[in-house]
Design an enzyme around this catalytic site. Structure first.
Site, PDB file in Angstrom:
ATOM      1  N   GLU A  63       0.842  -1.208   0.000  1.00 30.96           N
ATOM      2  CA  GLU A  63       0.000   0.000   0.000  1.00 30.96           C
ATOM      3  C   GLU A  63       0.874   1.254   0.000  1.00 30.96           C
ATOM      4  O   GLU A  63       0.732   2.133   0.855  1.00 30.96           O
ATOM      5  CB  GLU A  63      -0.975  -0.012   1.183  1.00 30.96           C
ATOM      6  CG  GLU A  63      -1.971  -1.147   1.088  1.00 30.96           C
ATOM      7  CD  GLU A  63      -3.184  -1.032   2.014  1.00 30.96           C
ATOM      8  OE1 GLU A  63      -3.227  -0.143   2.875  1.00 30.96           O
ATOM      9  OE2 GLU A  63      -4.092  -1.865   1.845  1.00 30.96           O
ATOM     10  N   GLU A 123      -5.121  -8.778  -0.146  1.00 31.39           N
ATOM     11  CA  GLU A 123      -5.918  -8.389   1.023  1.00 31.39           C
ATOM     12  C   GLU A 123      -7.361  -8.238   0.568  1.00 31.39           C
ATOM     13  O   GLU A 123      -7.673  -7.384  -0.274  1.00 31.39           O
ATOM     14  CB  GLU A 123      -5.417  -7.075   1.639  1.00 31.39           C
ATOM     15  CG  GLU A 123      -4.096  -7.231   2.364  1.00 31.39           C
ATOM     16  CD  GLU A 123      -3.648  -5.986   3.115  1.00 31.39           C
ATOM     17  OE1 GLU A 123      -4.509  -5.219   3.589  1.00 31.39           O
ATOM     18  OE2 GLU A 123      -2.420  -5.785   3.196  1.00 31.39           O
TER      19      GLU A 123
HETATM   20  O1  AHR Z   1      -5.365  -5.772   6.999  1.00 34.16           O
HETATM   21  C1  AHR Z   1      -5.267  -4.583   7.733  1.00 34.16           C
HETATM   22  C2  AHR Z   1      -4.587  -3.478   6.948  1.00 34.16           C
HETATM   23  O2  AHR Z   1      -5.368  -3.118   5.860  1.00 34.16           O
HETATM   24  C3  AHR Z   1      -3.248  -3.791   6.350  1.00 34.16           C
HETATM   25  O3  AHR Z   1      -2.201  -3.647   7.245  1.00 34.16           O
HETATM   26  C4  AHR Z   1      -3.131  -2.787   5.256  1.00 34.16           C
HETATM   27  O4  AHR Z   1      -2.327  -3.221   4.202  1.00 34.16           O
HETATM   28  C5  AHR Z   1      -4.561  -2.529   4.860  1.00 34.16           C
HETATM   29  O5  AHR Z   1      -4.847  -1.183   4.790  1.00 34.16           O
END
Ligand code: AHR
Length: 502
Positions: free
Chosen positions: A173, A306
């Site tokens: 990110e 994610e």
């Molecule tokens: O999964 C929680 C968080 O969500 C992670 O650390 C990040 O990559 C995303 O914003």
């Protein structure tokens, strides 16, 4: 009656097992307490990894595990997590709850966990606050099989043989918590950092994952790919210095400001949540179209590393720990998402649910020495046969819509694959909370001889608790019959069904 037409002659692609992957971060009680309790814990463990959790995860055939973050990855300095534990640096986990991180779970412990799970490894490197040298030395430490400063250090720390890194993420990110970069700036850093992620084992090359977009940020995807593909390259197989491009997308019913309770929600929010989960398909198409323009042969995977639901934390818990309960709503989100990933297996090569234990849409929750399997766990169990199978051409027809107000969704979503032994696995979700539906599976080429099915069904906000851990549980589904052309059953409202057909 809804019909599910299946053409087993028309194979649509290989379902990479990694689509059923998981994500574990140094966040809340995911690593500490959830997976790792330390070697001297009263909770039964093998080398610190809690036995009950590892055994349950093995049942899912976890294909790959991503670590150490998330946002934590871009603050993580791997050297803090090696060597004698009493000497490891203690730090504050500034991003997640401001708690002490004692670095007792580090590189060696991650590989030990993956060894116990029997899964591939996905290590996420630090671009946001780390150096090229740090990243390069981490690879040398983990994978070099000779005499070198880092390989020698690994041996001193008790691991003679190199570890196997299957996937390496270059930052996380980086448009946000990983450094607030512009796409052009990140892409240039990606080109530079990945250069030093060396392949010390030429026969087992590490696959490099470039940091991709947040949700629908097509600008990021376009600019990162433009920069990575910018210079002409002598290799005809050149694919932008990457094997995969990540995508992050969370299902938050009312957006980030109104995520809502994980367990107390009404019918409208049920449909709103599923409507938002189904948006994943649109995202894959959007980003996939841009990827197609650079990589028409689909050499680069879309790595959805994610995904999952994100609700308000459970009342009374640390807001930085992201601990939430898990209901039938989560099960349906998992079911439709996994069906979507299967159906796009030509481009989606990995997906990691966030997160494995005790954080967000976890498959397992723990409390002290107790553990429970969430509804999401059961969906992963019901779908595990899709791993490494061939996606089949399938189409649902005569499927009414369901919903409330603007949140209208198809009442059924499915995917179908052929397993290595020639049997067929069909996984079907009924998104309606009001109506059951008659379904006939109709085969183009096969007269089924035998069918075995399981079902997950309960009220929409039913969940497992430590007092009642088996309220929502996969059960044998008896009411399935063979017909002249296929298989017939009635799928109850709010349920997920898995059928194995020979
Ligand atoms: O999964 C929680 C968080 O969500 C992670 O650390 C990040 O990559 C995303 O914003």
């Amino acid at each position: 009656m809804a019909k599910l037409y299946i053409n087993e002659k028309n194979k649509k692609g290989h379902i990479n097992p990694e689509i059923y992957g998981h994500f574990s971060e140094h966040l809340g009680r995911c690593i500490y307490e959830g997976l790792y309790v330390k070697e001297d814990s009263g909770i039964p463990n093998v080398n610190g990894m809690r036995t009950d959790v590892v055994e349950a995860l093995k049942e899912l055939k976890v294909p790959v595990l991503r670590w150490p973050g998330g946002c934590f990855a871009d603050e993580y300095h791997w050297m803090d997590g090696i060597g004698p534990k009493e000497n490891r640096k203690k730090m504050i986990n500034t991003h997640w709850g401001g708690v002490l991180e004692d670095n007792s779970f580090g590189t060696h412990e991650f590989f030990e966990l993956c060894r116990q799970l029997g899964c591939k490894t996905y290590v996420n490197g630090n671009v946001g606050s780390g150096t090229v040298r740090e990243m390069s030395e981490w690879m040398e430490y983990m994978t070099f099989d000779g005499v070198s400063p880092m390989a020698d250090l690994r041996k001193e720390n008790g691991h003679e043989e190199p570890f196997k890194v299957d996937y390496f993420g270059v930052g996380n990110e980086n448009w946000g918590c990983g450094g607030n970069m512009t796409p052009e700036y990140y892409a240039n850093l990606y080109r530079r950092y990945q250069t030093y992620v060396r392949d010390y084992k030429k026969d087992e090359p590490v696959r490099k994952i470039c940091g991709g977009p947040n949700s629908d940020d097509t600008d990021w995807t376009g600019k990162v790919l433009a920069t990575c593909f910018a210079s002409p390259h002598p290799d005809k197989d050149f694919h932008g210095f990457m094997d995969g491009l990540s995508l992050h997308y969370y299902t938050t019913p009312g957006g980030w400001e109104e995520k809502g309770s994980a367990t107390c929600f009404d019918e409208k929010v049920w449909y709103q949540t599923l409507y938002k989960a189904l948006y994943m398909e649109e995202l894959i198409r959007m980003h996939g179209a841009i990827m197609d323009s650079y990589d028409p042969e689909k050499k680069i995977g879309l790595i959805v590393d994610e995904w999952g639901t994100w609700f308000d934390v459970e009342p009374g818990t640390n807001p930085g720990f992201l601990y939430q309960q898990n209901t039938m709503r989560d099960a349906l989100v998992a079911a439709v998402s996994l069906n979507i990933f299967n159906k796009h297996c030509d481009r989606v090569k990995m997906a990691c649910i966030a997160q494995m234990v005790n954080v967000l849409q976890a498959v397992i929750l723990t409390e002290g020495d107790k553990m429970l399997l969430t509804p999401t766990y059961h969906v992963f169990h019901m779908y595990r046969g899709h791993q490494d199978a061939e996606l089949l051409d399938s189409e649902l027809v005569d499927v009414p819509k369901a919903g409330r107000e603007e949140y209208v969704v198809p009442s059924l979503k499915e995917s179908v694959s052929m397993l290595k032994d020639g049997s067929i696995l069909a996984t079907i979700a009924n998104l309606s909370i009001e109506e059951s539906r008659d379904v006939e599976l109709v085969f183009a080429e096969r007269q089924p001889k035998e069918v075995k099915a399981t079902i997950l069904t309960e009220k929409m906000n039913a969940c497992n608790t430590f007092d009642e851990p088996d309220k929502v549980k996969e059960a044998v589904f008896e009411d399935v019959t063979l017909t002249d052309r296929g298989v017939f059953f009635t799928i109850p409202a709010c349920s997920v069904v898995s059928l194995k057909i020979c």
